[in-house]
Motif scaffolding. Sequence first.
Motif, short mmCIF file in Angstrom:
data_model
loop_
_atom_site.label_atom_id
_atom_site.label_comp_id
_atom_site.label_asym_id
_atom_site.label_seq_id
_atom_site.Cartn_x
_atom_site.Cartn_y
_atom_site.Cartn_z
N UNK A 36 0.83 -1.15 -0.08
CA UNK A 36 0.13 0.19 -0.14
C UNK A 36 0.79 1.08 -0.09
N UNK A 37 2.04 1.08 0.56
CA UNK A 37 2.87 2.36 0.61
C UNK A 37 3.39 2.58 -0.65
N UNK A 38 3.74 1.58 -1.37
CA UNK A 38 4.45 1.61 -2.73
C UNK A 38 3.52 1.95 -3.78
N UNK A 39 2.23 1.35 -3.52
CA UNK A 39 1.21 1.66 -4.97
C UNK A 39 0.16 2.62 -4.42
N UNK A 40 0.51 3.25 -3.18
CA UNK A 40 -0.44 4.47 -2.73
C UNK A 40 -0.88 5.42 -3.74
N UNK A 41 0.51 6.07 -4.10
CA UNK A 41 0.15 7.35 -5.01
C UNK A 41 -0.27 7.07 -6.28
N UNK A 42 -0.03 5.85 -6.86
CA UNK A 42 -0.23 5.41 -7.78
C UNK A 42 -1.95 5.35 -8.16
N UNK A 43 -2.53 4.74 -6.95
CA UNK A 43 -3.91 4.45 -6.80
C UNK A 43 -4.55 5.72 -6.89
N UNK A 44 -3.96 6.82 -5.80
CA UNK A 44 -4.58 8.11 -5.84
C UNK A 44 -4.61 8.95 -7.07
N UNK A 45 -3.44 8.69 -7.71
CA UNK A 45 -3.37 9.45 -9.03
C UNK A 45 -4.81 8.87 -10.25
N UNK A 46 -4.95 7.37 -10.09
CA UNK A 46 -5.87 7.02 -10.79
C UNK A 46 -7.34 7.27 -10.53
N UNK A 47 -7.57 7.53 -9.22
CA UNK A 47 -8.92 8.07 -8.63
C UNK A 47 -9.03 9.57 -9.07
N UNK A 48 -7.95 10.36 -8.92
CA UNK A 48 -8.00 11.78 -9.42
C UNK A 48 -8.40 11.82 -10.81
N UNK A 49 -7.85 11.09 -11.48
CA UNK A 49 -8.14 10.97 -13.14
C UNK A 49 -9.52 10.75 -13.36
N UNK A 50 -9.85 9.74 -12.75
CA UNK A 50 -11.45 9.27 -13.01
C UNK A 50 -12.47 10.42 -12.48
N UNK A 51 -11.92 11.17 -11.44
CA UNK A 51 -12.74 12.13 -10.85
C UNK A 51 -12.81 13.48 -11.45
N UNK A 52 -11.50 13.69 -12.28
CA UNK A 52 -11.56 14.92 -13.05
C UNK A 52 -12.32 14.53 -14.26
N UNK A 53 -12.22 13.45 -14.78
CA UNK A 53 -13.01 12.97 -16.15
C UNK A 53 -14.44 13.04 -15.75
N UNK A 54 -14.94 12.60 -14.76
CA UNK A 54 -16.53 12.55 -14.50
C UNK A 54 -16.84 13.81 -14.12
N UNK A 55 -15.93 14.66 -13.75
CA UNK A 55 -16.53 15.96 -13.48
C UNK A 55 -16.38 17.17 -14.47
N UNK A 56 -15.37 16.68 -15.57
CA UNK A 56 -15.29 17.42 -16.67
C UNK A 56 -16.56 17.24 -17.70
N UNK A 57 -17.21 16.17 -17.75
CA UNK A 57 -18.23 15.82 -18.70
C UNK A 57 -19.43 16.24 -18.29
#
Length: 57
Positions: A36-57
């Motif tokens: 979780x420490x190693x992959x935590x930032x990558x998972x956070x980035x994925x959720x941020x991208x999903x959130x920005x994509x859903x908010x932009x449409x």
Amino acid sequence: MVRLFEMWLWLREKGQSLVEYALILVLIAVVVIAILTILGTQVSQVFSRISSTLGGS
């Protein structure tokens, strides 16, 4: 006397198994925390991208 010795051996083995299970649980917890420490930032980035994509449409 033999019965008492058999009970002592049984309790000793039971305690040994408990310690082994505890060590396995600690090892699993350490591995999960490391992953979780190693992959935590990558998972956070994925959720941020999903959130920005859903908010932009």
